[in-house]
Enzyme design. Structure first.
Site, PDB file in Angstrom:
ATOM      1  N   LYS A 246      63.425 -46.340 -57.458  1.00  0.00           N
ATOM      2  CA  LYS A 246      63.604 -45.196 -56.538  1.00  0.00           C
ATOM      3  C   LYS A 246      62.969 -43.942 -57.126  1.00  0.00           C
ATOM      4  O   LYS A 246      62.728 -43.851 -58.349  1.00  0.00           O
ATOM      5  CB  LYS A 246      65.077 -44.931 -56.249  1.00  0.00           C
ATOM      6  CG  LYS A 246      65.976 -44.688 -57.468  1.00  0.00           C
ATOM      7  CD  LYS A 246      66.044 -43.267 -57.981  1.00  0.00           C
ATOM      8  CE  LYS A 246      67.047 -43.089 -59.118  1.00  0.00           C
ATOM      9  NZ  LYS A 246      66.893 -41.872 -59.885  1.00  0.00           N
TER      10      LYS A 246
ATOM     11  N   PRO B 260      60.178 -49.617 -65.452  1.00  0.00           N
ATOM     12  CA  PRO B 260      60.430 -49.109 -66.809  1.00  0.00           C
ATOM     13  C   PRO B 260      61.855 -48.548 -66.933  1.00  0.00           C
ATOM     14  O   PRO B 260      62.380 -47.979 -65.976  1.00  0.00           O
ATOM     15  CB  PRO B 260      59.400 -47.984 -66.970  1.00  0.00           C
ATOM     16  CG  PRO B 260      58.366 -48.223 -65.923  1.00  0.00           C
ATOM     17  CD  PRO B 260      59.055 -48.914 -64.790  1.00  0.00           C
TER      18      PRO B 260
ATOM     19  N   LEU C 109      64.024 -44.026 -62.782  1.00  0.00           N
ATOM     20  CA  LEU C 109      63.555 -44.828 -61.640  1.00  0.00           C
ATOM     21  C   LEU C 109      64.653 -45.775 -61.128  1.00  0.00           C
ATOM     22  O   LEU C 109      64.441 -46.503 -60.150  1.00  0.00           O
ATOM     23  CB  LEU C 109      62.317 -45.641 -62.039  1.00  0.00           C
ATOM     24  CG  LEU C 109      61.067 -44.803 -62.340  1.00  0.00           C
ATOM     25  CD1 LEU C 109      60.002 -45.654 -63.041  1.00  0.00           C
ATOM     26  CD2 LEU C 109      60.484 -44.211 -61.056  1.00  0.00           C
ATOM     27  N   GLY C 110      65.803 -45.773 -61.773  1.00  0.00           N
ATOM     28  CA  GLY C 110      66.963 -46.524 -61.273  1.00  0.00           C
ATOM     29  C   GLY C 110      66.927 -48.024 -61.500  1.00  0.00           C
ATOM     30  O   GLY C 110      67.664 -48.752 -60.832  1.00  0.00           O
ATOM     31  N   GLY C 111      66.111 -48.489 -62.438  1.00  0.00           N
ATOM     32  CA  GLY C 111      65.957 -49.938 -62.635  1.00  0.00           C
ATOM     33  C   GLY C 111      67.273 -50.668 -62.902  1.00  0.00           C
ATOM     34  O   GLY C 111      67.589 -51.653 -62.229  1.00  0.00           O
TER      35      GLY C 111
ATOM     36  N   SER D 137      70.353 -49.701 -62.327  1.00  0.00           N
ATOM     37  CA  SER D 137      71.267 -49.590 -61.176  1.00  0.00           C
ATOM     38  C   SER D 137      70.844 -50.533 -60.058  1.00  0.00           C
ATOM     39  O   SER D 137      71.676 -51.151 -59.397  1.00  0.00           O
ATOM     40  CB  SER D 137      71.273 -48.155 -60.637  1.00  0.00           C
ATOM     41  OG  SER D 137      71.638 -47.259 -61.648  1.00  0.00           O
TER      42      SER D 137
ATOM     43  N   ASP E 140      74.396 -44.498 -59.262  1.00  0.00           N
ATOM     44  CA  ASP E 140      73.267 -44.781 -58.358  1.00  0.00           C
ATOM     45  C   ASP E 140      73.349 -46.163 -57.711  1.00  0.00           C
ATOM     46  O   ASP E 140      72.536 -46.488 -56.847  1.00  0.00           O
ATOM     47  CB  ASP E 140      71.937 -44.735 -59.144  1.00  0.00           C
ATOM     48  CG  ASP E 140      71.500 -43.316 -59.455  1.00  0.00           C
ATOM     49  OD1 ASP E 140      72.092 -42.375 -58.901  1.00  0.00           O
ATOM     50  OD2 ASP E 140      70.561 -43.168 -60.260  1.00  0.00           O
TER      51      ASP E 140
HETATM   52  O1  C5P Z   1      77.090 -43.280 -63.470  1.00  0.00           O
HETATM   53  P1  C5P Z   1      76.171 -43.599 -64.580  1.00  0.00           P
HETATM   54  O2  C5P Z   1      76.720 -44.665 -65.486  1.00  0.00           O
HETATM   55  O3  C5P Z   1      74.783 -43.877 -64.146  1.00  0.00           O
HETATM   56  O4  C5P Z   1      76.089 -42.275 -65.457  1.00  0.00           O
HETATM   57  C1  C5P Z   1      75.629 -42.253 -66.772  1.00  0.00           C
HETATM   58  C2  C5P Z   1      76.108 -40.967 -67.424  1.00  0.00           C
HETATM   59  O5  C5P Z   1      75.443 -39.846 -66.841  1.00  0.00           O
HETATM   60  C3  C5P Z   1      77.593 -40.695 -67.233  1.00  0.00           C
HETATM   61  O6  C5P Z   1      78.346 -41.247 -68.255  1.00  0.00           O
HETATM   62  C4  C5P Z   1      77.649 -39.187 -67.246  1.00  0.00           C
HETATM   63  O7  C5P Z   1      77.663 -38.743 -68.571  1.00  0.00           O
HETATM   64  C5  C5P Z   1      76.326 -38.754 -66.654  1.00  0.00           C
HETATM   65  N1  C5P Z   1      76.426 -38.418 -65.213  1.00  0.00           N
HETATM   66  C6  C5P Z   1      76.965 -37.203 -64.836  1.00  0.00           C
HETATM   67  N2  C5P Z   1      77.041 -36.871 -63.510  1.00  0.00           N
HETATM   68  C7  C5P Z   1      76.577 -37.717 -62.567  1.00  0.00           C
HETATM   69  C8  C5P Z   1      76.011 -38.960 -62.934  1.00  0.00           C
HETATM   70  C9  C5P Z   1      75.954 -39.270 -64.269  1.00  0.00           C
HETATM   71  O8  C5P Z   1      77.392 -36.404 -65.684  1.00  0.00           O
HETATM   72  N3  C5P Z   1      76.636 -37.352 -61.285  1.00  0.00           N
END
Ligand code: C5P
Length: 308
Positions: free
Chosen positions: A17, A111, A116-118, A120, A153
């Site tokens: 993405k 990558p 790029l959300g790979g 997720s 994501d």
């Molecule tokens: O949700 P995800 O595991 O992708 O997020 C990784 C890290 O990025 C979280 O642990 C958090 O520290 C940070 N994050 C955030 N606010 C968001 C998404 C992610 O602070 N909206």
């Protein structure tokens, strides 16, 4: 994302993405950040397959990484509980009160540490694939709840189309089909950890004025995109994480500057970086820019386009 049966295997292609717009509305009490973002899937895919393991349905589950077929620069992700494919399979199986079974095989083209959300997308693909292969028949709404547990994501990828995402990213509002954008993407040799980028932001608590301002700006961007006014739309494409991520990874500024020099409409970072992209005038323009940028030693470069 469409799950297909190919011979004895089940298969799904998990897209990358781009964030066409990303604003941070503030830090929340739970440590996450409240955001508003417009994301579009692009035509770059990881491939995830599932096969019944030898020994039938009761044999334990495994995850292989198809190194030979994966893109250069896509190193093997950890093949254990740190991998989102693994976590998604275990989460779904646990929720369904069964053991995860079968052999998952992952071919990486997206990558990592790129924004790029790979990872997720792989997680969303796993939920869809396992739901079909294990015959669970979970409705989309239930899979969306599990997706949100796996990462901010992941619900976007499960929804599978261009969308505005809010909250920490898990509230997904599809925006309907947008005109195709032809883009050139650079993923520098160094990546950025999402957690580190958000931490370095040192954001203030959620600001309601910023929320109103962002909503207005995003509505205008969507309006311009739907009209096909790319020059105006591109001026509204911004990423509030870009300067913070650039301070963590010097490559980002170099990559953005190089893309900007190719004469496209817009140039910005996606997600928390480190990949940057340019919105170009045509598919041909994007391919030509990719050919020129490939020789600059700035990392992995490719031309692609948004879908839906
Ligand atoms: O949700 P995800 O595991 O992708 O997020 C990784 C890290 O990025 C979280 O642990 C958090 O520290 C940070 N994050 C955030 N606010 C968001 C998404 C992610 O602070 N909206």
């Amino acid at each position: 994302m469409v799950v297909r049966k190919v011979g004895a295997a089940w298969e799904v292609f998990a897209p990358a993405k781009l964030n066409l717009y990303l604003d941070i509305l503030g830090r929340r009490d739970d440590g996450f950040h409240e955001l508003e973002t417009l994301m579009a899937p692009i035509r770059v895919y990881d491939r995830l397959q599932w096969r019944e393991a030898v020994g039938g349905d009761r044999s334990p589950f495994s995850l292989n990484f198809d190194q030979a077929a994966s893109a250069a620069g896509c190193e093997a992700a950890p093949l254990d509980g740190r991998n989102l494919v693994w976590r998604a399979a275990e989460l779904l199986a646990g929720d369904a009160g069964r053991e995860p079974t079968g052999r998952f095989s992952l071919l990486k083209r997206i990558p990592a540490q790129a924004g790029l959300g790979g990872g997720s997308s792989d997680a969303a693909a796993t939920l869809l694939l396992a739901n079909a292969a294990w015959g669970l028949h979970y409705p989309q709404s239930r899979l969306m709840q599990l997706a949100a547990e796996l990462g901010s994501d992941v619900p976007f990828f499960l929804a599978g189309e261009s969308a505005v995402c809010r909250g920490r990213g898990e509230f997904v509002e599809p925006v309907g089909p947008l005109p195709r954008l032809d883009v050139v993407v650079i993923k520098p040799p160094a990546g950025v950890s999402t957690a580190e980028a958000f931490q370095a932001l040192r954001a203030a608590p959620v600001d309601e004025v910023r929320r109103v301002h962002s909503a207005r700006r995003l509505a205008e961007l969507l309006g311009r995109l739907r009209l096909g006014s790319l020059a105006t739309a591109s001026r509204l494409m911004t990423n509030a994480l870009e300067s913070t991520a650039s301070a963590l990874c010097a490559w980002i500024e170099c990559a953005c500057r190089a893309v900007a020099g190719m004469g496209g409409y817009a140039c910005l970072m996606t997600g928390s970086g480190s990949a940057c992209f340019g919105v170009m005038r045509s598919a041909r323009h994007a391919r030509r820019a990719a050919a020129v940028l490939s020789s600059r030693g700035l990392g992995t470069v490719f031309a692609t386009s948004t879908c839906r």
